[in-house]
Motif scaffolding. Structure first.
Motif, PDB file in Angstrom:
ATOM      1  N   SER A 314      -1.569 -12.137 -10.413  1.00 18.44           N
ATOM      2  CA  SER A 314      -1.821 -11.596  -9.079  1.00 18.44           C
ATOM      3  C   SER A 314      -0.617 -10.834  -8.537  1.00 18.44           C
ATOM      4  CB  SER A 314      -2.196 -12.732  -8.122  1.00 18.44           C
ATOM      5  OG  SER A 314      -2.434 -12.245  -6.828  1.00 18.44           O
ATOM      6  N   VAL A 315      -0.892  -9.599  -8.058  1.00 18.67           N
ATOM      7  CA  VAL A 315       0.130  -8.741  -7.464  1.00 18.67           C
ATOM      8  C   VAL A 315      -0.470  -8.126  -6.196  1.00 18.67           C
ATOM      9  CG1 VAL A 315       1.419  -6.595  -7.739  1.00 18.67           C
ATOM     10  CG2 VAL A 315       1.364  -8.249  -9.602  1.00 18.67           C
ATOM     11  N   LEU A 316       0.298  -8.074  -5.127  1.00 23.21           N
ATOM     12  CA  LEU A 316      -0.190  -7.569  -3.839  1.00 23.21           C
ATOM     13  C   LEU A 316       0.637  -6.349  -3.432  1.00 23.21           C
ATOM     14  CD1 LEU A 316      -2.075  -8.204  -1.331  1.00 23.21           C
ATOM     15  CD2 LEU A 316      -0.059  -9.349  -0.353  1.00 23.21           C
ATOM     16  N   TYR A 317      -0.053  -5.235  -3.097  1.00 20.00           N
ATOM     17  CA  TYR A 317       0.597  -4.040  -2.577  1.00 20.00           C
ATOM     18  C   TYR A 317       0.341  -3.946  -1.066  1.00 20.00           C
ATOM     19  CZ  TYR A 317       1.689  -2.336  -7.232  1.00 20.00           C
ATOM     20  OH  TYR A 317       2.210  -2.201  -8.501  1.00 20.00           O
ATOM     21  N   THR A 318       1.420  -3.806  -0.301  1.00 16.90           N
ATOM     22  CA  THR A 318       1.307  -3.657   1.150  1.00 16.90           C
ATOM     23  C   THR A 318       1.936  -2.333   1.575  1.00 16.90           C
ATOM     24  OG1 THR A 318       3.383  -4.874   1.485  1.00 16.90           O
ATOM     25  CG2 THR A 318       1.327  -6.144   1.574  1.00 16.90           C
ATOM     26  N   PHE A 319       1.551  -1.882   2.784  1.00 14.61           N
ATOM     27  CA  PHE A 319       1.935  -0.541   3.225  1.00 14.61           C
ATOM     28  C   PHE A 319       2.529  -0.504   4.624  1.00 14.61           C
ATOM     29  CE2 PHE A 319      -1.807  -0.561   0.496  1.00 14.61           C
ATOM     30  CZ  PHE A 319      -1.350   0.168  -0.586  1.00 14.61           C
ATOM     31  N   GLN A 320       2.412  -1.564   5.393  1.00 12.45           N
ATOM     32  CA  GLN A 320       2.820  -1.548   6.796  1.00 12.45           C
ATOM     33  C   GLN A 320       4.047  -2.439   7.026  1.00 12.45           C
ATOM     34  OE1 GLN A 320       1.191   0.659   8.751  1.00 12.45           O
ATOM     35  NE2 GLN A 320      -0.054   1.118   6.948  1.00 12.45           N
TER      36      GLN A 320
END
Length: 320
Positions: A314-320
């Protein structure tokens, strides 16, 4: 969108499509198209039908068996005028679009802006995982990609010099905006090589909240199937590729990539989750491994894009 020769067809006569050699003046700094593997000469980016089979010939041309008839289309090696213009480059030669006067990010704010990597010297036999489709960005980038991928060498667009050795990448990819509509997401299956350029399967639409299943499976010593399935609709877009370089694909990635990011609002607000990821080798599933975050990071980050490694699945990409 093909540029090649059909050498087989279901009709009694073979259909021949003439390919005109592009003049040098046409292949200029403006003639590059963004792909999930960097910028590729525009006349060397080809759409193929879902389910097509791709085989590389000894001269670098590609033999495409196109469904449903499985007629054979020949795509010749990319015409780069004897290397005057690299087939694949890391940085856009030109990304000018309407509204560029409002650009707040540097013109070269592009490429693999966040990614994870894992290397196994044995090479992989499969890479399977799911990724979510986020909300639409407030402003349109030229193109935003998120994907899982396998490569034969560790080449990262922009931070590395243009590859001088044989290179390929296979990858199921979500993109925004879709080719068919500016306010939509879509998914394609990609294969990029230095000799013939880039091939992508016909896009399948997806929407915010969808989950895409990305599959890269070895089907033979030198062949792989790349497929992307939107789980809400059940629609799949795929291609099967074969060449000698595919014997070993020892580099695995998850990636956020953008071209023509005008400002930080060209990102979505919701995160993108890569989950249920599995890698296998000839010895079976890779049971314990660790992703590495941005081994070769892009310089001078301007926005809040980030990648969070939860665990090997599991890998999570965030932008804010």
């Amino acid at each position: 969108k093909f540029m090649g020769f059909v050498v087989g067809s279901p009709s009694p006569r073979w259909l021949l499509l003439a390919l005109a050699t592009l003049p040098r003046a046409v292949i200029s700094q403006f003639a590059y198209t963004p792909t999930p593997a960097g910028m590729v000469l525009s006349h060397c980016v080809h759409e193929i039908p879902s389910g097509a089979r791709v085989e590389e010939a000894n001269d670098g041309s590609l033999l495409i068996s196109t469904p449903p008839s499985m007629a054979i289309l020949v795509i010749p090696p990319c015409d780069n005028h004897n290397g005057t213009y690299p087939t694949v480059v890391g940085h856009p030669r030109s990304m000018k679009t309407p509204g560029d006067a409002e650009v707040n990010l540097p013109a070269d704010y592009d490429g693999w802006l966040q990614y994870t990597a894992y290397h196994d010297t044995e090479g992989f036999d499969s890479f399977i995982g799911k990724f979510t489709v986020p909300d639409n960005p407030k402003r349109h980038p030229h193109i935003l990609y998120l994907f899982t991928g396998l490569q034969n060498i560790d080449w990262i667009p922009k931070v590395d010099a243009e590859p001088s050795e044989a290179f390929d990448i296979i990858q199921p990819v979500i993109q925004y905006p879709a080719d068919w509509g500016e306010d939509h997401w879509s998914v394609k299956s990609w294969y990029v090589t230095l000799k013939a350029g880039a091939l992508h399967s016909r896009e399948v639409p997806c929407k915010t909240g969808d989950v895409v299943l990305g599959v890269m499976n070895r089907t033979g010593a030198e062949s792989w199937v790349i497929s992307s399935t939107v789980q809400s609709s059940g629609k799949t877009t795929s291609q099967t590729v074969s060449n000698k370089r595919l014997v070993s694909q020892p580099w695995a990635y998850t990636t956020l990539e953008c071209y023509g990011c005008r400002d930080c609002s060209t990102y979505p607000k919701a995160p993108v989750n890569f989950t249920d990821m599995t890698l296998t080798t000839g010895n079976g599933p890779v049971r314990s491994f660790a992703w590495e975050k941005n081994p070769k990071p892009q310089p001078d980050q301007k926005c809040n894009e980030n990648v969070h490694i939860q665990d090997q699945t599991s890998v999570l990409y965030t932008f804010q």
